[in-house]
Design a protein around this motif. Sequence first.
Motif, short mmCIF file in Angstrom:
data_model
loop_
_atom_site.label_atom_id
_atom_site.label_comp_id
_atom_site.label_asym_id
_atom_site.label_seq_id
_atom_site.Cartn_x
_atom_site.Cartn_y
_atom_site.Cartn_z
N UNK A 227 30.13 33.03 52.58
CA UNK A 227 30.95 32.05 52.40
C UNK A 227 30.48 31.22 51.11
N UNK A 228 29.31 30.66 51.30
CA UNK A 228 28.80 29.76 50.31
C UNK A 228 28.56 30.48 48.85
N UNK A 229 28.23 31.63 48.64
CA UNK A 229 28.23 32.32 47.52
C UNK A 229 29.67 32.73 46.92
N UNK A 230 30.62 33.14 48.10
CA UNK A 230 31.96 33.31 47.65
C UNK A 230 32.62 32.21 46.97
N UNK A 231 32.35 30.98 47.48
CA UNK A 231 32.84 29.67 46.88
C UNK A 231 32.35 29.51 45.52
N UNK A 232 30.78 29.54 45.46
CA UNK A 232 29.99 29.51 44.24
C UNK A 232 30.75 30.33 43.31
N UNK A 233 31.30 31.57 43.61
CA UNK A 233 31.61 32.66 42.48
C UNK A 233 33.00 32.43 42.18
N UNK A 234 33.87 31.63 42.83
CA UNK A 234 35.03 31.20 42.57
C UNK A 234 35.28 30.66 40.95
N UNK A 235 35.88 31.11 40.27
CA UNK A 235 36.27 30.56 38.83
C UNK A 235 36.71 29.30 38.87
N UNK A 236 37.52 28.59 40.01
CA UNK A 236 37.70 27.25 39.99
C UNK A 236 36.71 26.21 40.07
N UNK A 237 35.49 26.68 40.59
CA UNK A 237 34.34 25.91 40.80
C UNK A 237 33.62 25.79 39.28
N UNK A 238 33.53 24.85 38.79
CA UNK A 238 32.94 24.60 37.48
C UNK A 238 31.70 23.86 37.26
N UNK A 239 31.35 22.98 38.67
CA UNK A 239 30.40 22.08 38.71
C UNK A 239 29.97 22.28 40.02
N UNK A 240 28.36 22.38 39.96
CA UNK A 240 27.72 22.43 41.34
C UNK A 240 26.72 21.26 41.29
N UNK A 241 26.88 20.29 42.10
CA UNK A 241 26.05 19.22 41.74
C UNK A 241 25.13 18.99 43.37
N UNK A 242 24.14 18.32 43.06
CA UNK A 242 22.90 18.30 44.26
C UNK A 242 22.55 16.75 44.34
N UNK A 243 22.31 16.54 45.79
CA UNK A 243 21.52 15.17 46.20
C UNK A 243 21.03 15.67 47.27
N UNK A 244 19.74 16.19 47.00
CA UNK A 244 18.82 16.91 47.92
C UNK A 244 17.43 16.29 48.20
N UNK A 245 17.37 14.88 47.64
CA UNK A 245 16.20 14.12 47.60
C UNK A 245 15.25 14.54 46.56
N UNK A 246 14.44 13.47 46.43
CA UNK A 246 13.33 13.94 45.66
C UNK A 246 12.46 15.07 45.82
N UNK A 247 12.16 15.12 47.25
CA UNK A 247 11.42 16.23 47.69
C UNK A 247 11.99 17.56 47.83
N UNK A 248 13.25 17.81 47.49
CA UNK A 248 13.88 18.96 47.56
C UNK A 248 13.82 19.90 46.47
N UNK A 249 13.11 19.70 45.42
CA UNK A 249 12.98 20.37 44.11
C UNK A 249 11.69 21.33 44.05
#
Length: 494
Positions: free
Chosen positions: A114-136
């Motif tokens: 479901x997540x990949x399907x939503x990410x592949x949706x042309x309507x989604x033009x930005x993917x943003x993140x707040x995953x903390x400093x330790x998440x990278x």
Amino acid sequence: MTTKLSLATLKEVARTASVPAYDRSALKAGIVHFGVGNFHRAHQAVYLDDLFNLGEDHDWAIVGAGVLPSDEAMREKLAGQDFLTTVVEQDNNRSDARVTGAMIGYLRPGDVAATVARLADPAIRIVSLTITEGGYFINPASGVFDPAHPAIAADGRNPGAPKTVFGLIIAGLKARRDRGIAPFTVMSCDNIPGNGEVTHAAVSGLARLSDPALADWIDANVAFPNGMVDRITPATGPREIGIVASEYDIDDQWPVFCEEFKQWVLEDRFPEGRPALEKVGVQFVPDVAPYEHMKIRILNGGHAAIAYPAALLDIHFVHEAMEDADIRAFLAKLEKEEIIPVIPPVPDTDLDDYFDLIERRFSNPKIGDTIPRLAQDGSNRQPKFILPSTADRLRRGEDVVGLSLVSALWCRYLAGTSDSGKAIAFNDPNIDRIHAAAKAAKGDPAAFLELKDIFGEVAGSDLFRRRFAHALRTLQEKGTRATLRLYLDGKLAA
């Protein structure tokens, strides 16, 4: 009597809080956001809510996404109130509640398809993140993406079943490439220098482990704008839920409290478009680096500086730490003598005025920010917020008495008890090894500096090692308050 927050009850809620002025049912998703924590809901979601209230860009609503099993609790609570959030903005002289509606859905954590399907949706033009400093997945000492991290290596071996946020992003980008859909922009909203570049390194670096051609396509086609974000946002607990219920008559299972101040500075690199955030106060600039340098070192570095002496003195709230004359003076001396002098100029900004603003924000008693929140995750925060200033001063041949004391205070905190003997509860993904190093430092201060992945080049400086060892021994022998006063009197240097 409280009113349960939902779309159906907004008229009742409007008696005590501002509510969306737009038709929530008319919103359409344009953004997928990973990491739906308090900061995101007090920052990015508020800016979008402001924009939607102007009648603008209703095709840029947010769909939340999670990766960790713990994200499911947030999803369930928000789903139970139609993804609405009560945001309580608190200044020294006022408190206002508003309900935001910028989020219209939340993907179930662990549902890769479901997540990949939503990410592949042309309507989604930005993917943003707040995953903390330790998440990278950054090596703390080098500041470089670590492809050997077990979670990254696992996704590299099995890209069809990703477990990390970057693996999911790559899967979404691959699906778009294969279908001829333009890629979304990836926008980090975390407190990391060059956060766009860091995110690019993580996405491209992980892709290269399994599909070099896809990594090349990402490098050539995906935008990763840098950004600086700022708003002090404490954690939510029973206190905050109770205040919303008692003062605003709203039953919100996960409200957000924050200061009135907020700031967002972004590079304008969004090939598939973006919401008109400049209409609600976002600054778009050619180069974010000066702004993020200033914020990360003065504000985040300031938080890191006061967290450990306050914890060692059994102080719970940040504003109470600022009411302590020794801690407040320690912060001011450290910032003005060692941190601010190595920060490059920032356009249209006086750094001394900026620090005065930070002092006032830290002193705000209304938001209830806590020392335990500031003290957590030091193994990720120290290399990003404190040690870069230390390294800059050492390279310039300048002294680091105060910055060495900050590192020594962190080590003393990690020993496990406050000055009064009270046990300290840790919250750090690397706690086992840093706690062991701190205990070893009781007999040999240099043992703590053997955490080379944290201290990096700084650990090799004879001056830093000497200053750190003397500060730590002074803390151990004389206690936190006496050590702060020696520093303030100019008598701490070995």
